[in-house]
Design an enzyme around this catalytic site. Structure first.
Site, PDB file in Angstrom:
ATOM      1  N   ASP A  32       0.869  -1.191   0.000  1.00  0.00           N
ATOM      2  CA  ASP A  32       0.000   0.000   0.000  1.00  0.00           C
ATOM      3  C   ASP A  32       0.898   1.232   0.000  1.00  0.00           C
ATOM      4  O   ASP A  32       2.108   1.145   0.178  1.00  0.00           O
ATOM      5  CB  ASP A  32      -0.931   0.005   1.236  1.00  0.00           C
ATOM      6  CG  ASP A  32      -2.233   0.782   0.967  1.00  0.00           C
ATOM      7  OD1 ASP A  32      -3.318   0.203   1.157  1.00  0.00           O
ATOM      8  OD2 ASP A  32      -2.144   1.946   0.526  1.00  0.00           O
ATOM      9  N   ILE A  33       0.274   2.393  -0.209  1.00  0.00           N
ATOM     10  CA  ILE A  33       1.033   3.658  -0.264  1.00  0.00           C
ATOM     11  C   ILE A  33       1.496   4.054   1.140  1.00  0.00           C
ATOM     12  O   ILE A  33       2.408   4.856   1.297  1.00  0.00           O
ATOM     13  CB  ILE A  33       0.144   4.761  -0.884  1.00  0.00           C
ATOM     14  CG1 ILE A  33       0.972   5.999  -1.279  1.00  0.00           C
ATOM     15  CG2 ILE A  33      -0.988   5.159   0.064  1.00  0.00           C
ATOM     16  CD1 ILE A  33       1.746   5.865  -2.541  1.00  0.00           C
ATOM     17  N   ASP A  50       3.751   2.701  -4.439  1.00  0.00           N
ATOM     18  CA  ASP A  50       2.880   3.643  -5.155  1.00  0.00           C
ATOM     19  C   ASP A  50       2.562   2.960  -6.471  1.00  0.00           C
ATOM     20  O   ASP A  50       3.390   2.933  -7.387  1.00  0.00           O
ATOM     21  CB  ASP A  50       3.608   4.976  -5.393  1.00  0.00           C
ATOM     22  CG  ASP A  50       2.785   5.892  -6.298  1.00  0.00           C
ATOM     23  OD1 ASP A  50       3.214   7.042  -6.531  1.00  0.00           O
ATOM     24  OD2 ASP A  50       1.722   5.438  -6.800  1.00  0.00           O
ATOM     25  N   TYR A 140     -15.860   8.607  -9.774  1.00  0.00           N
ATOM     26  CA  TYR A 140     -15.572   7.215  -9.385  1.00  0.00           C
ATOM     27  C   TYR A 140     -16.304   6.245 -10.313  1.00  0.00           C
ATOM     28  O   TYR A 140     -15.705   5.313 -10.840  1.00  0.00           O
ATOM     29  CB  TYR A 140     -16.028   7.029  -7.936  1.00  0.00           C
ATOM     30  CG  TYR A 140     -15.917   5.642  -7.385  1.00  0.00           C
ATOM     31  CD1 TYR A 140     -17.057   4.886  -7.138  1.00  0.00           C
ATOM     32  CD2 TYR A 140     -14.688   5.084  -7.079  1.00  0.00           C
ATOM     33  CE1 TYR A 140     -16.970   3.619  -6.606  1.00  0.00           C
ATOM     34  CE2 TYR A 140     -14.589   3.804  -6.546  1.00  0.00           C
ATOM     35  CZ  TYR A 140     -15.745   3.083  -6.305  1.00  0.00           C
ATOM     36  OH  TYR A 140     -15.653   1.813  -5.773  1.00  0.00           O
ATOM     37  N   LYS A 144     -14.798   3.499 -13.004  1.00  0.00           N
ATOM     38  CA  LYS A 144     -15.110   2.070 -12.914  1.00  0.00           C
ATOM     39  C   LYS A 144     -15.745   1.571 -14.218  1.00  0.00           C
ATOM     40  O   LYS A 144     -15.447   0.477 -14.692  1.00  0.00           O
ATOM     41  CB  LYS A 144     -16.031   1.788 -11.723  1.00  0.00           C
ATOM     42  CG  LYS A 144     -15.347   1.955 -10.374  1.00  0.00           C
ATOM     43  CD  LYS A 144     -14.143   1.022 -10.236  1.00  0.00           C
ATOM     44  CE  LYS A 144     -13.483   1.109  -8.874  1.00  0.00           C
ATOM     45  NZ  LYS A 144     -12.310   0.231  -8.768  1.00  0.00           N
TER      46      LYS A 144
HETATM   47  C1  VAH Z   1     -18.468   4.082  -2.342  1.00  0.00           C
HETATM   48  N1  VAH Z   1     -18.311   2.079  -0.939  1.00  0.00           N
HETATM   49  O1  VAH Z   1     -19.387   4.430  -1.643  1.00  0.00           O
HETATM   50  C2  VAH Z   1     -18.051   2.607  -2.263  1.00  0.00           C
HETATM   51  C3  VAH Z   1     -18.820   1.775  -3.252  1.00  0.00           C
HETATM   52  C4  VAH Z   1     -21.076   1.241  -4.166  1.00  0.00           C
HETATM   53  C5  VAH Z   1     -20.310   2.079  -3.219  1.00  0.00           C
HETATM   54  O2  VAH Z   1     -18.312   1.871  -4.507  1.00  0.00           O
HETATM   55  O3  VAH Z   1     -17.893   4.835  -3.056  1.00  0.00           O
END
Ligand code: VAH
Length: 315
Positions: A32-33, A50, A140, A144
């Site tokens: 881990d970092i 890293d 995020y 993904k």
């Molecule tokens: C988040 N726990 O809240 C993570 C997850 C589906 C939620 O990806 O960002």
């Protein structure tokens, strides 16, 4: 050997303990970092890494003769909205490094976590199907969704054996919450025990897909141990678990802690939660690699309350 990247994180730390129990401590390199808990650091080999640094990652892979990588490092939804470009860099470049090392034959199996965050406001919210419209509206979620496209591309074009699961919100007591939108479902237990009250950053009727960490770890190991030909989906598998609202979980907690009270003060994470599904259909995982979750809401509540009380006694 196995390398876990992001071994100090919410999933990474429990995955490290489980894989070490299964394969022996020295077979599993944690990285881990930053350093992790004393128990993690004492449980087997650990390296500061890293993972956005390709050469450092390649050196570690070669030095320890690693052939399987679990890439658990990422910036989660809440924090990623504060640092979009840093989140993109961390979430994407680590994935490219691992995929390219596999393409070059230096790794032969990869686990990479996706998330129900790949779904967006236009996705059907209830019992969200494996294949459906995906217009994620968070940094995020975009990272993904893009990552899933690249995993499938590297499998089809280069035969890279990368396997992935769209985790729902994950609940555990062994590591502190890490910037996720679903993390109210972890905080609420700690606050209920310590203060007998909790101010929730989501509104009371916000239903989200959730799962206890043990189920998520079991699913991760199940997909990695399944014969290659059973993994028919090489983007990422829906994983359902259960679904509840802050109101529902707080009413059940009150049955264990009668004086517990909750108030609601939604913040920027409400918009993130509103863009996600309420529940997930995971029939594909059930049919392709025999997935089945076991923790129901009552089991989660008892496990969390007992676990936190034990941790408080131990410290
Ligand atoms: C988040 N726990 O809240 C993570 C997850 C589906 C939620 O990806 O960002």
């Amino acid at each position: 050997r196995i390398l876990i990247i992001g071994a100090c994180g919410q999933i990474g730390s429990e995955l490290t303990f489980t894989l070490r129990e299964k394969h022996g401590a020295d077979h599993v390199i944690a990285s881990d970092i930053r350093e992790g808990s004393a128990s993690l650091m004492q449980s087997g080999p650990f390296e500061i890494l890293d993972a956005t640094n390709y050469n450092a990652l390649e050196d570690l892979i070669l030095h320890y003769d690693v052939n399987e990588v679990y890439l658990m490092a990422a910036m989660l939804s809440g924090t990623a909205e504060k640092f979009p470009m840093k989140a993109w860099d961390l979430n994407m470049n680590t994935l490219f490094h691992v995929l390219n090392l596999a393409k070059d034959g230096k790794i032969n199996k990869i686990f990479w976590p996706s998330s129900i965050a790949v779904f967006g406001p236009s996705t059907p919210k209830d019992n969200t199907p494996q294949k459906t419209i995906m217009e994620p509206s968070t940094v995020y979620g975009i990272s993904k969704q893009t990552g899933e496209r690249w995993c499938e591309y590297y499998f089809k074009r280069y035969g890279v054996d990368v396997r992935s699961i769209r985790y729902p919100g994950l609940i555990s007591y062994k590591t502190p919450p890490g910037g996720g939108t679903t993390d109210y479902a972890i905080e609420i237990f700690h606050e209920a025990i310590k203060e007998e009250k909790y101010t929730c950053f989501l509104s009371e009727n916000t239903a989200l897909p959730m799962m206890y960490m043990d189920d998520a770890i079991n699913a991760t190991i199940a997909i990695m141990e399944a014969p290659k030909e059973q993994i028919e989906i090489r983007s990422s598998y829906n994983l359902g678990g259960i679904s509840f609202t802050p109101k529902e979980i707080s009413e059940k907690i009150q049955k264990h802690i009668p004086n517990f009270s909750i108030s609601y003060d939604p913040d920027f994470r409400q918009a993130i939660a509103d863009s996600w599904p309420s529940s997930i259909n995971d029939e594909a995982a059930q049919n392709h690699w025999n997935w089945k979750h076991s923790f129901q809401l009552e089991d989660i509540i008892e496990t969390m309350l007992n676990g936190i009380k034990q941790e408080l006694k131990a410290n």
